[in-house]
Scaffold this motif. Structure first.
Motif, PDB file in Angstrom:
ATOM      1  N   ASN A   1       2.027  -5.403  -6.603  1.00 59.90           N
ATOM      2  CA  ASN A   1       0.834  -4.651  -6.964  1.00 59.90           C
ATOM      3  C   ASN A   1       0.371  -3.795  -5.802  1.00 59.90           C
ATOM      4  N   GLN A   2      -0.295  -2.726  -6.177  1.00 63.05           N
ATOM      5  CA  GLN A   2      -0.783  -1.778  -5.178  1.00 63.05           C
ATOM      6  C   GLN A   2      -2.176  -2.224  -4.761  1.00 63.05           C
ATOM      7  N   VAL A   3      -2.369  -2.392  -3.472  1.00 64.46           N
ATOM      8  CA  VAL A   3      -3.689  -2.789  -2.978  1.00 64.46           C
ATOM      9  C   VAL A   3      -4.250  -1.705  -2.072  1.00 64.46           C
ATOM     10  N   GLY A   4      -5.460  -1.955  -1.617  1.00 67.74           N
ATOM     11  CA  GLY A   4      -6.102  -0.966  -0.759  1.00 67.74           C
ATOM     12  C   GLY A   4      -7.411  -0.548  -1.385  1.00 67.74           C
TER      13      GLY A   4
ATOM     14  N   VAL B   1       5.130   2.290  -2.855  1.00 68.30           N
ATOM     15  CA  VAL B   1       4.828   0.886  -3.114  1.00 68.30           C
ATOM     16  C   VAL B   1       6.072   0.161  -3.636  1.00 68.30           C
ATOM     17  N   LEU B   2       6.794   0.804  -4.574  1.00 72.84           N
ATOM     18  CA  LEU B   2       7.962   0.145  -5.174  1.00 72.84           C
ATOM     19  C   LEU B   2       9.131   0.049  -4.200  1.00 72.84           C
ATOM     20  N   GLU B   3       9.256   1.024  -3.307  1.00 71.69           N
ATOM     21  CA  GLU B   3      10.312   0.930  -2.279  1.00 71.69           C
ATOM     22  C   GLU B   3      10.030  -0.240  -1.338  1.00 71.69           C
ATOM     23  N   PHE B   4       8.769  -0.374  -0.929  1.00 68.74           N
ATOM     24  CA  PHE B   4       8.414  -1.526  -0.093  1.00 68.74           C
ATOM     25  C   PHE B   4       8.659  -2.824  -0.859  1.00 68.74           C
ATOM     26  N   GLY B   5       8.317  -2.809  -2.162  1.00 66.36           N
ATOM     27  CA  GLY B   5       8.512  -4.011  -2.985  1.00 66.36           C
ATOM     28  C   GLY B   5       9.980  -4.396  -3.073  1.00 66.36           C
ATOM     29  N   ALA B   6      10.839  -3.405  -3.287  1.00 65.09           N
ATOM     30  CA  ALA B   6      12.280  -3.687  -3.397  1.00 65.09           C
ATOM     31  C   ALA B   6      12.817  -4.265  -2.093  1.00 65.09           C
ATOM     32  N   ALA B   7      12.330  -3.735  -0.982  1.00 67.18           N
ATOM     33  CA  ALA B   7      12.770  -4.254   0.321  1.00 67.18           C
ATOM     34  C   ALA B   7      12.280  -5.688   0.508  1.00 67.18           C
TER      35      ALA B   7
ATOM     36  N   THR C   1       0.813  -1.215   0.000  1.00 67.99           N
ATOM     37  CA  THR C   1       0.000   0.000   0.000  1.00 67.99           C
ATOM     38  C   THR C   1       0.848   1.268   0.000  1.00 67.99           C
ATOM     39  N   GLY C   2       2.115   1.177   0.369  1.00 64.97           N
ATOM     40  CA  GLY C   2       2.891   2.404   0.505  1.00 64.97           C
ATOM     41  C   GLY C   2       2.403   3.191   1.725  1.00 64.97           C
ATOM     42  N   ASP C   3       3.222   4.108   2.206  1.00 61.33           N
ATOM     43  CA  ASP C   3       2.768   4.978   3.296  1.00 61.33           C
ATOM     44  C   ASP C   3       3.511   6.307   3.194  1.00 61.33           C
ATOM     45  N   ALA C   4       3.496   7.070   4.265  1.00 57.62           N
ATOM     46  CA  ALA C   4       4.108   8.402   4.213  1.00 57.62           C
ATOM     47  C   ALA C   4       5.622   8.329   4.036  1.00 57.62           C
ATOM     48  N   THR C   5       6.221   7.197   4.444  1.00 53.70           N
ATOM     49  CA  THR C   5       7.684   7.118   4.422  1.00 53.70           C
ATOM     50  C   THR C   5       8.243   6.483   3.149  1.00 53.70           C
ATOM     51  N   ALA C   6       7.471   5.595   2.523  1.00 54.44           N
ATOM     52  CA  ALA C   6       8.014   4.882   1.363  1.00 54.44           C
ATOM     53  C   ALA C   6       6.913   4.543   0.371  1.00 54.44           C
TER      54      ALA C   6
END
Ligand code: C5P
Length: 233
Positions: free
Chosen positions: A180-183, A161-167, A154-159
């Motif tokens: 994929n982006q959900v929510g 969707v793709l940053e979370f994915g890479a991690a 979902t991504g958030d204020a700090t990162a």
């Protein structure tokens, strides 16, 4: 089709959601429809692969032409993956696996209490099947050389969707992650989706959007690229 991009290849695809039993009649589940995993399996079959399809709870039929294994819980999915993945060329983990399950199972139906108190459900972590397959391979077990995970972010204020994915790609240790982006009402159960495929080998991310069947073809195209041509004996 014998001359497709995956001719001679064996691919294991997981799909659908897991259900974690609370008692004989209740479970914790999720909204996975199984559509994306079925689409990947169908695209792999069309490309000439031999496909083992491990399906949890789904709202669609398993793919015709695959060897179909049905599972319910994360534990059953875990056992099925460990039984079928060794010897395959690729493992595609499209299943929506529970991250937590009830820590205790009640042998009989949980009843409403006399005193009006509410039951408390304690949860425990499930094994991370994808990460375990990668670790088993690193330990020398015969796991597929190409392992693909999925990440609903979902991504958030700090990162983003793709940053979370890479991690997540780095954390799981697999070769490719389909992000994929959900929510809100996105993705789960729908016929269309938008994904970005991230690669551990540093190649550029590849985006795909459209019908889940089209995205399935795009995922299989990248899978074929990772596997490369089948060597001649
Ligand atoms: O960590 P997260 O649940 O977001 O990871 C998603 C990916 O990991 C999916 O490919 C899913 O099939 C897999 N997974 C798993 N075992 C779990 C949880 C997720 O294999 N317990």
């Amino acid at each position: 089709q014998q001359n497709g991009a995956l001719a001679g290849r064996a691919v294991v695809v997981t799909a659908g959601g897991t259900r974690e039993a609370l008692d004989p009649v209740r479970y914790l589940g999720n909204r996975s429809s199984g559509k994306q995993g079925v689409a990947v399996a169908e695209a792999a079959l069309a490309a000439g692969a031999r496909v083992t399809f491990i399906g949890g709870a789904m709202s669609v039929e398993p793919p015709a032409g695959a060897e179909v294994v049905r599972v319910e819980s994360t534990q059953e999915l875990h056992e099925a993956v460990m039984a079928h993945a060794p010897g395959a060329d690729a493992l595609v983990m499209a299943a929506a696996v529970a991250d937590f399950r009830p820590a205790e199972y009640a042998d009989s139906k949980i009843k409403k209490s006399e005193d009006g108190s509410n039951p408390v459900i304690r949860l425990e972590r499930t094994p991370d099947i994808l990460a375990e397959a990668v670790q088993a391979r690193a330990a020398g077990q015969p796991m597929p050389g190409t392992i693909i995970g999925f990440g609903a972010e979902t991504g958030d204020a700090t990162a983003s969707v793709l940053e979370f994915g890479a991690a997540k790609l780095a954390r799981k240790g697999c070769e490719m992650l389909v992000v994929n982006q959900v929510g809100r009402d996105k993705v789960f159960g729908q016929d269309t989706t938008e994904v970005t495929m991230l690669f551990a080998d540093g190649r550029e991310p590849v985006a795909a959007a459209g019908d889940k069947s089209e995205v399935g073809v795009a995922i299989v195209t990248e899978l074929a690229g990772l596997l490369g041509p089948l060597g001649r004996l």
